[in-house]
Design a protein around this motif. Structure first.
Motif, PDB file in Angstrom:
ATOM      1  N   ASN A   3      13.398  14.554   1.406  1.00 15.86           N
ATOM      2  CA  ASN A   3      11.948  14.551   1.532  1.00 15.86           C
ATOM      3  C   ASN A   3      11.404  15.971   1.565  1.00 15.86           C
ATOM      4  O   ASN A   3      12.027  16.865   2.139  1.00 15.86           O
ATOM      5  CB  ASN A   3      11.542  13.845   2.828  1.00 15.86           C
ATOM      6  CG  ASN A   3      12.022  12.414   2.856  1.00 15.86           C
ATOM      7  OD1 ASN A   3      11.723  11.645   1.959  1.00 15.86           O
ATOM      8  ND2 ASN A   3      12.779  12.063   3.874  1.00 15.86           N
ATOM      9  N   ALA A  21       8.459  15.572  -7.159  1.00 15.31           N
ATOM     10  CA  ALA A  21       8.994  14.320  -7.705  1.00 15.31           C
ATOM     11  C   ALA A  21       9.812  14.572  -8.969  1.00 15.31           C
ATOM     12  O   ALA A  21      10.875  13.975  -9.162  1.00 15.31           O
ATOM     13  CB  ALA A  21       7.855  13.345  -7.985  1.00 15.31           C
ATOM     14  N   HIS A  26      11.571  13.487  -2.783  1.00 15.96           N
ATOM     15  CA  HIS A  26      10.536  12.549  -2.370  1.00 15.96           C
ATOM     16  C   HIS A  26       9.389  13.289  -1.687  1.00 15.96           C
ATOM     17  O   HIS A  26       9.567  13.829  -0.596  1.00 15.96           O
ATOM     18  CB  HIS A  26      11.117  11.509  -1.412  1.00 15.96           C
ATOM     19  CG  HIS A  26      10.090  10.590  -0.874  1.00 15.96           C
ATOM     20  ND1 HIS A  26       9.731  10.585   0.436  1.00 15.96           N
ATOM     21  CD2 HIS A  26       9.326   9.649  -1.484  1.00 15.96           C
ATOM     22  CE1 HIS A  26       8.789   9.679   0.621  1.00 15.96           C
ATOM     23  NE2 HIS A  26       8.526   9.105  -0.526  1.00 15.96           N
ATOM     24  N   VAL A  28       6.138  13.774   0.538  1.00 18.22           N
ATOM     25  CA  VAL A  28       5.395  13.178   1.647  1.00 18.22           C
ATOM     26  C   VAL A  28       4.145  14.032   1.801  1.00 18.22           C
ATOM     27  O   VAL A  28       4.249  15.243   2.013  1.00 18.22           O
ATOM     28  CB  VAL A  28       6.213  13.188   2.952  1.00 18.22           C
ATOM     29  CG1 VAL A  28       5.398  12.646   4.106  1.00 18.22           C
ATOM     30  CG2 VAL A  28       7.517  12.418   2.775  1.00 18.22           C
ATOM     31  N   THR A  56       4.047   9.022  -5.007  1.00 16.84           N
ATOM     32  CA  THR A  56       4.470   8.618  -3.663  1.00 16.84           C
ATOM     33  C   THR A  56       3.446   7.698  -3.024  1.00 16.84           C
ATOM     34  O   THR A  56       2.248   7.806  -3.318  1.00 16.84           O
ATOM     35  CB  THR A  56       4.700   9.837  -2.747  1.00 16.84           C
ATOM     36  OG1 THR A  56       5.255   9.384  -1.508  1.00 16.84           O
ATOM     37  CG2 THR A  56       3.439  10.609  -2.479  1.00 16.84           C
ATOM     38  N   ASP A  57       3.935   6.821  -2.167  1.00 17.72           N
ATOM     39  CA  ASP A  57       3.051   6.013  -1.328  1.00 17.72           C
ATOM     40  C   ASP A  57       2.973   6.580   0.079  1.00 17.72           C
ATOM     41  O   ASP A  57       2.226   6.075   0.914  1.00 17.72           O
ATOM     42  CB  ASP A  57       3.551   4.561  -1.260  1.00 17.72           C
ATOM     43  CG  ASP A  57       3.337   3.824  -2.572  1.00 17.72           C
ATOM     44  OD1 ASP A  57       2.343   4.120  -3.263  1.00 17.72           O
ATOM     45  OD2 ASP A  57       4.175   2.969  -2.908  1.00 17.72           O
ATOM     46  N   ASP A  58       3.749   7.607   0.338  1.00 15.01           N
ATOM     47  CA  ASP A  58       3.766   8.220   1.659  1.00 15.01           C
ATOM     48  C   ASP A  58       2.706   9.312   1.743  1.00 15.01           C
ATOM     49  O   ASP A  58       2.994  10.505   1.619  1.00 15.01           O
ATOM     50  CB  ASP A  58       5.161   8.757   1.992  1.00 15.01           C
ATOM     51  CG  ASP A  58       6.150   7.630   2.197  1.00 15.01           C
ATOM     52  OD1 ASP A  58       5.791   6.662   2.914  1.00 15.01           O
ATOM     53  OD2 ASP A  58       7.250   7.690   1.630  1.00 15.01           O
TER      54      ASP A  58
END
Length: 83
Positions: A3, A21, A26, A28, A56-58
């Motif tokens: 992350n 990405a 990942h 955040v 990302t959905d975070d």
């Protein structure tokens, strides 16, 4: 997956998200709460959010301006790696 926490991905900062990405990491994203949040700044957030959500959905919107909140969010993802 490793992350990478990105704080304030508005304006050109949103390109960090796609680059992270692209490198197989990942992203955040934390959008900070500024004491001076106003209409001038607010116009950038929807485009930045939409751009970030491609990768990302975070995505988190801080409720306070304190660093402690940012650290609490980041720790959630650091702990995922440590386990």
């Amino acid at each position: 997956m490793r992350n990478v926490v990105i704080i304030e991905a508005a304006s050109t900062g949103r390109y960090y998200v796609s680059e992270v990405a692209r490198r197989g990491l990942h992203p955040v994203v934390i959008f900070p709460k500024f004491d001076h949040d106003d209409n001038e700044y607010a116009v950038y957030r929807p485009k930045a959010d939409a751009s970030c959500r491609q990768f990302t959905d975070d995505i988190f919107y801080a409720k306070t301006g304190g660093i402690e909140e940012y650290l609490d969010i980041a720790k959630r993802f650091i702990n995922q790696i440590a386990k």
